[in-house]
Structure formats: C-alpha cells, structure tokens
Design an enzyme around this catalytic site. Structure first.
Site, PDB file in Angstrom:
ATOM      1  N   CYS A 164      61.721 -15.337 149.065  1.00  0.00           N
ATOM      2  CA  CYS A 164      60.631 -14.950 149.944  1.00  0.00           C
ATOM      3  C   CYS A 164      60.708 -13.473 150.335  1.00  0.00           C
ATOM      4  O   CYS A 164      61.750 -12.844 150.259  1.00  0.00           O
ATOM      5  CB  CYS A 164      60.663 -15.801 151.203  1.00  0.00           C
ATOM      6  SG  CYS A 164      60.648 -17.580 150.880  1.00  0.00           S
ATOM      7  N   ARG A 196      59.705 -10.395 143.746  1.00  0.00           N
ATOM      8  CA  ARG A 196      60.680 -11.386 144.173  1.00  0.00           C
ATOM      9  C   ARG A 196      60.253 -12.805 143.809  1.00  0.00           C
ATOM     10  O   ARG A 196      61.062 -13.723 143.822  1.00  0.00           O
ATOM     11  CB  ARG A 196      60.896 -11.275 145.691  1.00  0.00           C
ATOM     12  CG  ARG A 196      61.464  -9.932 146.111  1.00  0.00           C
ATOM     13  CD  ARG A 196      61.275  -9.692 147.603  1.00  0.00           C
ATOM     14  NE  ARG A 196      62.199 -10.452 148.428  1.00  0.00           N
ATOM     15  CZ  ARG A 196      63.362 -10.007 148.859  1.00  0.00           C
ATOM     16  NH1 ARG A 196      63.787  -8.799 148.513  1.00  0.00           N
ATOM     17  NH2 ARG A 196      64.131 -10.734 149.632  1.00  0.00           N
ATOM     18  N   TRP A 235      58.285 -18.618 148.415  1.00  0.00           N
ATOM     19  CA  TRP A 235      58.605 -19.392 147.224  1.00  0.00           C
ATOM     20  C   TRP A 235      59.022 -20.771 147.700  1.00  0.00           C
ATOM     21  O   TRP A 235      59.979 -20.928 148.453  1.00  0.00           O
ATOM     22  CB  TRP A 235      59.729 -18.732 146.429  1.00  0.00           C
ATOM     23  CG  TRP A 235      60.268 -19.580 145.332  1.00  0.00           C
ATOM     24  CD1 TRP A 235      61.501 -20.150 145.254  1.00  0.00           C
ATOM     25  CD2 TRP A 235      59.588 -19.988 144.142  1.00  0.00           C
ATOM     26  NE1 TRP A 235      61.635 -20.866 144.099  1.00  0.00           N
ATOM     27  CE2 TRP A 235      60.468 -20.792 143.396  1.00  0.00           C
ATOM     28  CE3 TRP A 235      58.303 -19.745 143.644  1.00  0.00           C
ATOM     29  CZ2 TRP A 235      60.118 -21.359 142.172  1.00  0.00           C
ATOM     30  CZ3 TRP A 235      57.952 -20.314 142.424  1.00  0.00           C
ATOM     31  CH2 TRP A 235      58.859 -21.101 141.710  1.00  0.00           C
ATOM     32  N   ASN A 250      63.010 -16.350 155.954  1.00  0.00           N
ATOM     33  CA  ASN A 250      63.666 -16.468 154.650  1.00  0.00           C
ATOM     34  C   ASN A 250      64.922 -17.291 154.845  1.00  0.00           C
ATOM     35  O   ASN A 250      65.636 -17.116 155.840  1.00  0.00           O
ATOM     36  CB  ASN A 250      64.072 -15.102 154.098  1.00  0.00           C
ATOM     37  CG  ASN A 250      62.905 -14.329 153.549  1.00  0.00           C
ATOM     38  OD1 ASN A 250      61.778 -14.815 153.529  1.00  0.00           O
ATOM     39  ND2 ASN A 250      63.168 -13.123 153.105  1.00  0.00           N
ATOM     40  N   GLY A 251      65.256 -18.131 153.873  1.00  0.00           N
ATOM     41  CA  GLY A 251      66.491 -18.887 153.965  1.00  0.00           C
ATOM     42  C   GLY A 251      66.238 -20.380 153.991  1.00  0.00           C
ATOM     43  O   GLY A 251      65.142 -20.866 153.696  1.00  0.00           O
ATOM     44  N   GLU A 303      78.712 -12.466 123.661  1.00  0.00           N
ATOM     45  CA  GLU A 303      77.625 -11.706 124.277  1.00  0.00           C
ATOM     46  C   GLU A 303      77.751 -10.221 123.955  1.00  0.00           C
ATOM     47  O   GLU A 303      76.747  -9.534 123.708  1.00  0.00           O
ATOM     48  CB  GLU A 303      77.623 -11.940 125.795  1.00  0.00           C
ATOM     49  CG  GLU A 303      76.581 -11.151 126.567  1.00  0.00           C
ATOM     50  CD  GLU A 303      75.147 -11.475 126.192  1.00  0.00           C
ATOM     51  OE1 GLU A 303      74.249 -10.702 126.611  1.00  0.00           O
ATOM     52  OE2 GLU A 303      74.904 -12.478 125.476  1.00  0.00           O
ATOM     53  N   LYS A 329      74.896  -8.053 121.974  1.00  0.00           N
ATOM     54  CA  LYS A 329      74.298  -6.818 122.507  1.00  0.00           C
ATOM     55  C   LYS A 329      74.387  -5.686 121.486  1.00  0.00           C
ATOM     56  O   LYS A 329      73.432  -4.940 121.279  1.00  0.00           O
ATOM     57  CB  LYS A 329      74.999  -6.398 123.804  1.00  0.00           C
ATOM     58  CG  LYS A 329      74.661  -7.228 125.010  1.00  0.00           C
ATOM     59  CD  LYS A 329      73.223  -7.006 125.436  1.00  0.00           C
ATOM     60  CE  LYS A 329      72.683  -8.227 126.157  1.00  0.00           C
ATOM     61  NZ  LYS A 329      72.339  -9.347 125.294  1.00  0.00           N
ATOM     62  N   GLU A 348      71.960  -6.362 118.583  1.00  0.00           N
ATOM     63  CA  GLU A 348      70.560  -6.312 119.002  1.00  0.00           C
ATOM     64  C   GLU A 348      69.997  -4.897 119.016  1.00  0.00           C
ATOM     65  O   GLU A 348      68.881  -4.655 118.559  1.00  0.00           O
ATOM     66  CB  GLU A 348      70.404  -6.904 120.415  1.00  0.00           C
ATOM     67  CG  GLU A 348      70.301  -8.397 120.501  1.00  0.00           C
ATOM     68  CD  GLU A 348      70.085  -8.850 121.934  1.00  0.00           C
ATOM     69  OE1 GLU A 348      69.150  -9.638 122.163  1.00  0.00           O
ATOM     70  OE2 GLU A 348      70.844  -8.414 122.828  1.00  0.00           O
ATOM     71  N   HIS A 360      92.595 -17.880 110.796  1.00  0.00           N
ATOM     72  CA  HIS A 360      91.813 -18.876 110.063  1.00  0.00           C
ATOM     73  C   HIS A 360      90.623 -18.250 109.343  1.00  0.00           C
ATOM     74  O   HIS A 360      89.634 -18.941 109.077  1.00  0.00           O
ATOM     75  CB  HIS A 360      91.343 -19.979 111.024  1.00  0.00           C
ATOM     76  CG  HIS A 360      92.477 -20.732 111.643  1.00  0.00           C
ATOM     77  ND1 HIS A 360      93.056 -21.827 111.044  1.00  0.00           N
ATOM     78  CD2 HIS A 360      93.164 -20.534 112.800  1.00  0.00           C
ATOM     79  CE1 HIS A 360      94.046 -22.280 111.802  1.00  0.00           C
ATOM     80  NE2 HIS A 360      94.134 -21.509 112.877  1.00  0.00           N
ATOM     81  N   LYS A 375      60.946  -9.861 124.118  1.00  0.00           N
ATOM     82  CA  LYS A 375      61.650 -10.188 125.355  1.00  0.00           C
ATOM     83  C   LYS A 375      61.657 -11.692 125.607  1.00  0.00           C
ATOM     84  O   LYS A 375      62.665 -12.260 126.003  1.00  0.00           O
ATOM     85  CB  LYS A 375      60.995  -9.456 126.542  1.00  0.00           C
ATOM     86  CG  LYS A 375      61.717  -9.660 127.865  1.00  0.00           C
ATOM     87  CD  LYS A 375      63.123  -9.091 127.819  1.00  0.00           C
ATOM     88  CE  LYS A 375      63.876  -9.294 129.117  1.00  0.00           C
ATOM     89  NZ  LYS A 375      65.293  -8.931 128.986  1.00  0.00           N
TER      90      LYS A 375
END
Length: 610
Positions: free
Chosen positions: A2, A27, A74, A99-100, A483, A487, A490, A506, A605
């Site tokens: 929020c 947000r 939200w 918020n919360g 990862e 990267k 990519e 191996h 994306k």
C-alpha cells in the site's frame, strides 16, 4: 504494498495527495482513496476501485481541503472494492489510512461489534479507526493520545495516518513495522510511505523510526518514541529530483537495478516482521489455516525464478525440515506427476504472466496437489489472480531483461515462507529469531557487497577474449552458480555452465584449461574444505580460478587463483549475498563485450508464450 500520503497545509491539499498516490503506483494496488477536512472541519471522502486516474476523475472538482490523507490499497483482508478502500471513517469524525497487517483484528472486531460499532468493510484496518474513535470521542482523549492508546491494543505491523473533525489542521502518524516519512515544507507538512511521493512539494525529510508517533501541524511537528519520550530525528535532504531521467546516474537499467537491491529487499520485508516474528497474514487471509494443512512444498518456476526455487528447496529442507520439490514449469506441464495431496504449490514469477508457470499452476490445481501461493512482483497479474495466497516481492519495476533485484527479493520472500512454515515443523523459536535478525541485516549486507563493484569491473577485463566459462558451487551455492552462469550467457553471450563442485570428476573437468575461466562461490560453511579440494583439482589442470570467498574462509590469491573477499555473512542468507557479485561480473563483462545489456538479443522480459 500500500501507499500512504498525508498533508497539513494552508492550501488545497487534494492535488498534492493525488499526485503523491500517482508516484506510488509502482508499489501495486487495486483501489485508491482520499479524505480531507474542509474549512468547516467537515470530512469529505472519495474512493474508487481501480487506478489513481479513476480516483482523480471521480474527484473532479468536488473535493477540497487543507488537511487530508490518501491511500492506495493492495487487498489482503477483503476483496478489492470501494467499501474496502481506504481511508476508513468512523461516525463522520475520525478518518484513517493504514499500511500493514493487524493480527488480532478478529478479536477487536468482536469487541467493537458488541460495543455498538458498525462495520462497512471486510478489512482489518476498520478496527483501528473504531479503536481510535473510542478513545478520542467516547473517552474524550486528545487525538494524539487516542492514537497512542489505540496502538497499544494492536498486534501486528502498521503505518498510520489519522485526522479528526475535532482536531482540524492536525495529522497524527505512527510507525511500527512499516516505513513512514515526514516531509517538511514552509507552513505545511506531509507524510508518505515513500520519499518519491512528496518530491513535488519538498526535498526535506525526517524518517520515523520503529515505534515512533508524530503529532504534525502546519507550522511544526513533534515526535515521540515508543516509550513516550519526545525525540528528535535526523533531517535528510533528498538528492532525487523531479526531472531526473529514469536511469539516473546509471549507464544501464540493469546496473541501476543491481544497486536498488538493498532498498528492494527492505521493501520486501516491510510490514511482514514484528517483534522478531514473521507475520503469517502477510501471505494473505487464511494463510495460517492453510499453512497448518501443509505437509510439503512443490515449487514451479522458470529461468531465474527456478534458481530461486532451488535455493528455497535447500532452505525448506535443511532449516525447516519440510519436504520440497522444484520443477521447471515447462517440464511439469507435460509429464504425469504423482499427486502429493496437502502440498503447498508455490509458483515464482517476476511478471506473473509466465505462460509455462501459469499453466503449471492450473495443472497442479486441477490434479489436486493442494493450496497455492504466488511469489510475484506484479500485482493483478494472472498468477496472482489464480493463487489462493500471494506474497508480493515489491522489487519495483525491473526494466532490464536479465533479472537482478527480482531474484534477490524472491529469495527474501522464500525465506519468509521458510520461517512461516518451519515453525510448524523443525524450526525452533530461537532459530526463527536468528533468521529474522539475519533478514533484517540483509539490506546493509548487500550494500557492503556492492562496494566490490570497482574491483569486479577490473576483473571483468580478463573476459574480453573468452568464449566459455564454468561456475562452481556446493550446497545452496550450486543454484547461485547456475544463476551466475545464466546472467553471463544472457547478456554477454559467453557460453557458461554451472556444476556442483563435487561433480567435476564426473565430466566437467575435461573442459578445464587456461582459456576457460572457472568462477567459484565459497562462503565459509561446512562444505568449504571440500570446495577447496575441488578448486585444487582445477588448478592442477591449469585452470584460471576466480573465487568469491568469505574473508574468513582461508582461500588466498595465488598464481592462477584470484580471490575476491566478500564480507562475512551467515550461511543461511549467503546465497542472496553471493548472487550480487555474480550479477556485477556479468554486467561488466557485457559492457566490455559491447552487447545490449538491457535488451539482449532473442530475449524478452516476460515469457508469455510457450
């Protein structure tokens, strides 16, 4: 997540509030609203389901006032609707934004209903405005004292903005677990959940600290800490400007997003931890009941999100003792999995529109695997709508195709899930507290890791003429190596592979020579000695090693071995930290190669087709 904006001024604050909400749209939200006190100290309010533009159109020229609050919501408790949108008002007197998550809202709601209060929404927030009204009007307390007293009745996390017809030209704010900032003007003051919301009106800010309350008026404000002592908080001047280009000082979006990770991780944690505990309602209404039924976890994801899921599996099994499997979504769709009932199906996606992951989720639901949870960065996306529970990563817009801050926030979200589920399995209270403390330290640890940027930039020059690279890791660092390899391939178009370091003998060892750099991640954990042996195997074959190592791991630079010291970090969260230097390495190599860093060839994306 929020958004909050509030103002006390001599001018009409409605345009300021609406513009502030617009600047918080990133947000994520499903409804918006504004409430103001006019010159006669009467409350006016407009709320809409949908976008800030819809709110602005609904307001037209009908709403004016010099004191007001505004909010983008939200949905957590209650569906997206006008009645559930903030601000909430009690008996035309007190208006409040929040918020919360209020954990004990059902208990308070029962008490308030018995006391004669009527509820017009399904939200947890409405109990807060009733509680403030009760102390302020029924018991005759000053507005500031009423807010402080009501806060004592709340369990959970909150950032609050409160106004009252009985105290016009006044705004009370409170913060516990959710950030809140005061903007300082001349003859006017503001509050917001993010500095960006207030840049059109001020660049002077005071950040409230945990447990702070603020009594804000046109000409002044006073802050009290959680113990009731009047305190002074440091004044900050924002360096952000309204006309700054989107990339700011950064050459590429990817680099900007790498450096945004401390804040992105902080935003992911915002409002989801209180008193060293993860708040289960962060995952959505009914999360606790669903978690009680879970006997295992089944993660479905693609690409970078799949790597995050692999790390999540290590955590779920080693830290919490929960059985977990991870699958590439495109594979899950087309095989015949054995259904494990009472599983929590976790889908991970930056966009929430990844076609294979969405189809995998639908398939799992149809087969009867169990409940579903989405870890996602885009509100209102398809995966979010299809899932029972949702944990938004709050990374903010990610423009670069190669995901960076989305990955580290996914890992942060997964650790929150590990803790929430783990307390039902093998995670003891002391261990939970330790993990929560580690999470709270994450933003600062990432900042320290980003200081390696220049050193890694120099290191990247060794890749100018390279066409292949090998990444190594052990345990939870193996997916980190995966990862890192992804990267590099990519955005620099260098062929890169990742292996568990123990697998060298191996097969992969046949590839090692002086022309293929070998990159290893080496935190100081129980596998460090075995990893050192693996690295010696590489050196014995003439391989050139680059090792990102814990400063205490006793891995030293020698001929053919370059060690980059990474600040000491607890093993549990080390995969998040060690991902950052690999992102920087890939970025600088790509720049050196002259590729299109933000939009690498052949990639999109969001993968919305098979």
């Amino acid at each position: 997540m929020c958004g909050i904006v509030g103002a006390v001024a001599q001018r009409d604050v409605v345009p300021i509030l609406v513009e502030g909400l617009r600047r918080l749209e990133y947000r994520g939200y499903d409804s918006a609203g504004v409430a103001v006190l006019d010159n006669a100290a009467c409350l006016g309010r407009v709320r809409t389901k949908g976008k800030v533009a819809d709110l602005s159109a609904e307001i037209g020229g009908s709403l004016h006032g010099t004191t007001g609050i505004a909010h983008t919501r939200w949905a957590t408790h209650g569906v997206p609707s006008v009645s559930n949108a903030h601000p909430h008002i009690c008996r035309k007197t007190v208006a409040l934004i929040h918020n919360g998550i209020i954990e004990n809202y059902e208990e308070l709601r029962t008490q308030q209903t018995a006391a004669g209060y009527e509820f017009t929404s399904e939200t947890d927030t409405e109990v807060v405005v009733h509680q403030v009204y009760d102390y302020h009007v029924r018991q005759g307390m000053d507005l500031f004292d009423a807010v402080r007293r009501a806060a004592k009745d709340l369990r959970g996390a909150y950032a609050l903005g409160v106004v009252s017809t009985k105290s016009p030209d006044r705004l009370v704010a409170a913060r516990l677990g959710s950030p809140l900032v005061i903007g300082i003007g001349i003859g006017e003051h503001f509050i917001a959940s993010d500095v960006a919301a207030l840049l059109p009106v001020t660049q002077q800010f005071v950040f409230l600290e945990e447990g702070d309350f603020a009594d804000i008026r046109r000409e002044s404000f006073v802050i009290y800490d959680s113990a009731g002592n009047q305190v002074e908080r440091k004044l900050h001047k924002s360096e952000l400007t309204l006309d700054a280009v989107e990339r700011g000082e950064y050459r590429h979006y990817m680099l900007k997003e790498i450096f945004e990770q401390p804040r992105a991780v902080s935003d992911t944690l915002e409002g989801r931890i209180a008193q060293h505990r993860v708040l289960e309602e962060s995952f959505g209404p009914g999360a606790s009941k669903i978690f009680d039924e879970v006997q295992g976890v089944h993660i479905i994801a693609c690409g970078t999100s799949y790597h995050a899921g692999m790390i999540g599996r290590y955590w779920l099994e080693s830290l919490a003792g929960i059985p977990c499997s991870v699958e590439v979504a495109s594979e899950f769709r087309y095989r015949k999995p054995v259904v494990r009932r009472n599983s929590l199906v976790v889908t991970i996606s930056q966009s929430g529109e990844t076609a294979d992951t969405l189809a995998g989720l639908k398939e799992a639901k149809q087969l009867g695997f169990g409940h579903s949870l989405a870890i996602c960065n885009v509100p209102e996306s398809s995966i979010v709508r299809e899932s029972e529970l949702v944990l938004m990563t709050r990374a903010g817009p990610e423009i670069g195709v190669a995901s960076t801050k989305a990955f580290t926030t996914q890992l942060t979200a997964l650790m929150l899930l590990v803790i929430a589920l783990g307390r039902r399995f093998e995670l003891k209270p002391d261990a939970e507290k330790s993990l929560v403390d580690q999470l709270l330290q994450l933003p600062r640890k990432i900042e320290l890791t980003l200081h390696l940027n220049q050193q890694i930039k120099v290191l990247s020059e060794q890749f100018a003429d390279k066409h292949h690279a090998l990444f190594l890791g052990r345990g939870a660092q193996y997916p980190v190596a995966m990862e890192g390899a992804l990267k590099l391939k990519e955005i620099s178009y260098i062929h890169a592979e990742a292996y568990p370091a123990g697998e060298l003998k191996h097969g992969p060892l046949a590839l090692v020579d002086a022309d293929m750099p070998v990159i290893a991640v080496a935190p100081n954990n129980e596998l460090i000695e075995k990893l050192k042996s693996n690295l010696q195997e590489v050196r014995a074959r003439g391989g050139q090693l680059i090792v990102f190592a814990d400063a205490h791991s006793d891995v030293a630079s020698t001929p053919g071995v370059q060690v980059v010291d990474v600040a000491a970090v607890e093993d549990s969260i080390s995969p998040i930290i060690y991902s950052v230097p690999l992102q920087l390495l890939a970025y600088h190599v790509a720049v050196l190669k002259g590729t299109d860093v933000d939009q690498p060839r052949n990639l999109a994306k969001s993968v919305t087709v098979e």
